[in-house]
Design an enzyme around this catalytic site. Sequence first.
Site, PDB file in Angstrom:
ATOM      1  CB  THR A 180      10.665   1.888   1.032  1.00 33.93           C
ATOM      2  OG1 THR A 180      10.912   1.460  -0.297  1.00 33.93           O
ATOM      3  CG2 THR A 180      11.486   1.057   1.981  1.00 33.93           C
ATOM      4  CE1 TYR A 181       4.180  -0.849   1.696  1.00 31.92           C
ATOM      5  CE2 TYR A 181       4.181   0.940   0.113  1.00 31.92           C
ATOM      6  CZ  TYR A 181       3.689   0.365   1.265  1.00 31.92           C
ATOM      7  OH  TYR A 181       2.722   1.009   1.986  1.00 31.92           O
ATOM      8  CB  THR A 221      12.459   3.915  -3.390  1.00 35.86           C
ATOM      9  OG1 THR A 221      12.025   3.580  -2.082  1.00 35.86           O
ATOM     10  CG2 THR A 221      12.001   2.864  -4.356  1.00 35.86           C
ATOM     11  CB  CYS A 280      -9.581  21.986   1.218  1.00 32.47           C
ATOM     12  SG  CYS A 280      -9.766  20.223   1.218  1.00 32.47           S
TER      13      CYS A 280
END
Lengths: 779, 473
Positions: B367-368, B379, B112
């Site tokens: 989470t939304y 979810t 990387c």
Amino acid sequence: MEKMNRVNTISGRTMFCHLDAPANAISVCRDATQVVVAGRNIFKIYGLEEDGFVERLNLRVGRKPSLNFSCADVMWHQMEENLLATAATNGAVVTWNLARPCRNKQEQLFTEHKRTVNKVCFHPTEVNMLLSGSQDGFMKCFDLRKKESVSTFSGQSESVRDVQFSMKDYFTFAASFENGNVQLWDIRRPDRYERMFTAHTGPVFCCDWHPEDRGWLATGGRDKMVKVWDMSTNRVKEIYCVQTIASVARVKWRPERRFHLATCSMMVDHNIYVWDVRRPFIPFATFEEHKDVTTGIVWRHQHDPYFLLSGSKDSTLYQHMFKDASRPVDRANPEGLCFGLFGDLAFAAKESLMAGPPSVGDVGRKTYPGGDRRYPIFFFKKPDVTEQFAQVSSALSVFESEAGSSVGMDWFINTAQSYLLSGKPFAELCEHNAQVAKRLNRLQESTTWTMLRIMFSEPANPSLSTNHNLNKSGNLPLVNSFSMKEMSAALNERNKENRQDNIHSLETNLNNNDENEETEGSEGQAEYLFGDAELDDDDLYSMEHDNQAAEEPEYLLPQEAFPLRHEIMDHPSAPEPVQEKPESPHVSGSEAESMCLTPMESISLISVSQLLFSPHLPPKFFCPIVKEMLCYYAEQGDVQMAVSVLIVLGDRIRKEIDELTQEHWYMSYIDLLQRFELWNVSNEVIKLSTCGAIMCLNQTSTTLHINCSNCKRPMSNKGWICDRCHQCASVCAVCHHVVKGLFVWCQGCSHGGHLEHVMEWLKQSKHCPAGCGHLCEYT
Amino acid sequence: MNENADICNHCRNMIREKEKGMKMSRRISTGPSSFIPENEILGAMPLSDSTVMFLDEEFSGRVDNLTQVMGLHPHYLQAFLRCHYYLLRMDGPLPLHYRHYIAIMAAARHQCSSLVCHHMQEFEQIGVCSDWLRGLEFCPQRLRNLNEINKILAHRPWLITKQHIQALVKTGEHSWSLAELVHAVVLLAHFHALASFVFGSGVNPDPEVTEVNGVTDDLCPLAMAGLCTCHLTNGNQANGNPLRNPDTGSELEALMERMKRLLEEREDDDASEEEMFTRFEKEKKESLLVVSAGFDEEVVPPSPVARFVDDPSFGYQDFARHGEDNPPTFKAQDYSWEDHGFSLVNRLYSDIGHLLDDKFRTACDLTYYNMASHEGVDTSMLRRALFNYVHCMYGIRYDDYDYGEVNQLLERSLKVYIKTVTCYPERTTRRMYESYWHQFRHSEKVHVNLLLMEARMQAELLYALRAITHYMT
């Protein structure tokens, strides 16, 4: 009466047996004759016999045991002796009936939890009621007569680590959670908890109700604390707190002992401790048998405080006898000794030991028996009859160092502040430091600095003339300075005159040295330079080699110098007898010189003999000696000297000493300096150091948080204008310009400005330059 | 997209200014990420006040590409930055330059180059031992000794044993103290995982990194020329917006349907133990078959990075290989982060446990309640499937998880992506990124990446810490 009988039947000794696999939890049956051990790969019942454990039953049956057997927790019913419950890692709650006639004792299987079940708990008095707490954040209450749970309690998706029915209140149970909370529930009201409070930071791994005291709950958490809560009042109150050394996995109150509880830890620490919660610093008793973490502890009988059973990851099951426990208190050292920063010595010991009359040697000792007003370190507790601790009272003595004594550290501070480490030519630094040391009556250090100057100064540069001047003023702090004066002066002159002479002088001096060696035997460093016996050939050759490479381009007289030295090195002993005669006057001279040396100053003889070679001996030549010297100082504890020399010599010596040692010295010195709050010196040392690790120190914790002086909000560190109130922050109250750099302000009214401006202002006026009327004080 | 946190106008202005600044200096790359359109990221940076302040303090206001991409999830970003800066800047057992050098070593294992260059620059700024940057052979033996566990942790963490720890800790000239070792291990795991995120979300190298420092310039010729590995994947950018692909409209509905069914089925799913076990084994085995294209060709590490890699041929191998003696499965219940890992790590390197804990929790709980265009969706099942699938590939098994769910919820193209990103992130391509979940938002895909990153880091940490625990007992 019945109770007493039962207790009396228990007997045994400390014993253990090997299990086939690590245990996760253990539980005993009501009459204390059998223990069940459960784990990922084990589920067995052992009988507790007089002299050992006997395997009674293996509940892990089947060709390929299912995950339902992989137990996180197990509990034996306290009313019904055939009934067991386990919590499985796959989320199943299983009950077992030992009375079943077939091999498989499994009675019921509840698979209502979605995640690992951490805990199961039978109601202490109700036969058919079972409670479970799971990782999925739910607690479920089962009626064993039905196929499914009768009620579900939600912990709002926080994992439940422990559930415990109250021993005293029929309907109450406590649940502990991964987020540090503890909740109290009424079994009849599944809609919401009765009470909730935050008990620990991080998960609360366990809780236990006090068997006698209504409303006392002990909790243990990952934050290494055991806390005892009193719930009997309106507000939950923390009444005791014990700090252990590792996260607390289990906690169990000791039967019949109101203030005792046993704990074991989840990681790192393998011991079981029994604490008296009123004495939270030292465990009351310790069991140290296990070799891996203890996973389950249980008191063998609910009315007998002397038997403790424990299971462990090391695949053993132990019965501990309380009388075999080790008592840390007995081993604890009731004496304490501590050196103060400035050489004071405080010593505390049992009062009985200190009672004797002060002996003659006790000069400067001040004794403060317990309760002295000046050192109010003790508080006296009223002896509590229920406490089993020995009452210890001790007396404290403080020995104050006399001013200027060797114990005091004044010299250290003085030296640190006065030494010059950089900013001047090498020779001047050495000279300065030598004087500092002399002034502080530290002759050896002073001499060392002088020697260093002589060793490493180059002959043809101004440093020698400084030397000269100093000689004239008679400032050289050497006892036998006369010899050095003469020699160096002579050398200097000759140096100036011509080379031939120089060689000549060298020659004679060399001979001198050889003779010195002969006549004085072990005295002096000459031996080290020329003695054939001391140095092996390898060293000599490598040294020559180095010298050649290093010197040829730099020195004026390489050609002449080398044959000379070669000769001596190759045949060190041959010419000596011959030369002795013609040079005899010299011999006596140098002998006389060396005779008048006190043994302590004998080092200076070295410097004399070495000085004579300085035009031809590269500084490198001295490195081994200097290195040895530095190590000597460091060993003696005078790391200050070692580091100061290291810095002043810089590149001359740095490569000789390995990085780690240097780093170590630097760290020790910096640590000392910081203890004496000599921040400036310590920063100077950090700056001057050449070790990477040390230089980095200056780059840690460099963040400076600034609040705007107008709106008191944090400033972003971009520019000088506060982003929020759009005003210039840190304006000088005198000149009304923005201060970039040193900003000084009064702590009373928080006005201030440029250092110079404020200083000037204060010469004229006592009031704040901002006109706020405050009488500013700057310290 | 994300709920707009209440931020004062002032902050908004500041962010806008910052963005302007970014645009000015952006020359090589076409945005923070080569996978995600620029406006998607810049449009959504409702950072909380404290995060902005934190950024200001620790970075002097500079927001690099990585932070911008992660900024799609401000809540997580905050936890991440705290941990990141604690590891690199705050008090700890290791000296600062060691930390950056370890970061370089870790990132280099996955080639990387953007992370390597960034930390080379940071290393330069400390101003000591700059010759270490010339390669591994110039750094002290002590650091070189880390190579072994570096490569094991990066590619096959299940191979780490207490012998490795013993070799590092045993008294000698180049020994490590346990505290230092733990710090190093956390750094290694952190940067391995971060490399996964960088490749997984196609984060572009920062232009500043190559511009600021003269010395780094010649060390990073590739990044300079915009030829960073993740840039190579940039080829098919002109394909237009692949998001609104009409063919796959039903895909999302199907997934939601499956989730619903699983929820209902759970009650009466009476799978036997053998069944559960086989499901785990099957998932483990199947992960073998999930292989990205172009597997055979060995990627030659770009030159500036190669000098920090020892034994470059050591790469990922599947945990469960056919016909071989597999290492025993790691039982999550026997050594979990919450119970064991945390205590150990916090004991030896104070406070890092809390920060890591916070980071893991934030990532897992984030989470939304959205899924693509649908709102109010739980979810958690999907998130858990992603997390556990990564652990499954590393041989970590949860007793209380039905691995059948993974099979139902994660489609094949997603599994390919997951496997690539976690096991050999340097091979991630834009095509892989685009081939799954066509209707989902980019921010949701970044969310997936965060989960993968954290799951990977936790797996590495668990193996390493377990080895240390074994060494200690």
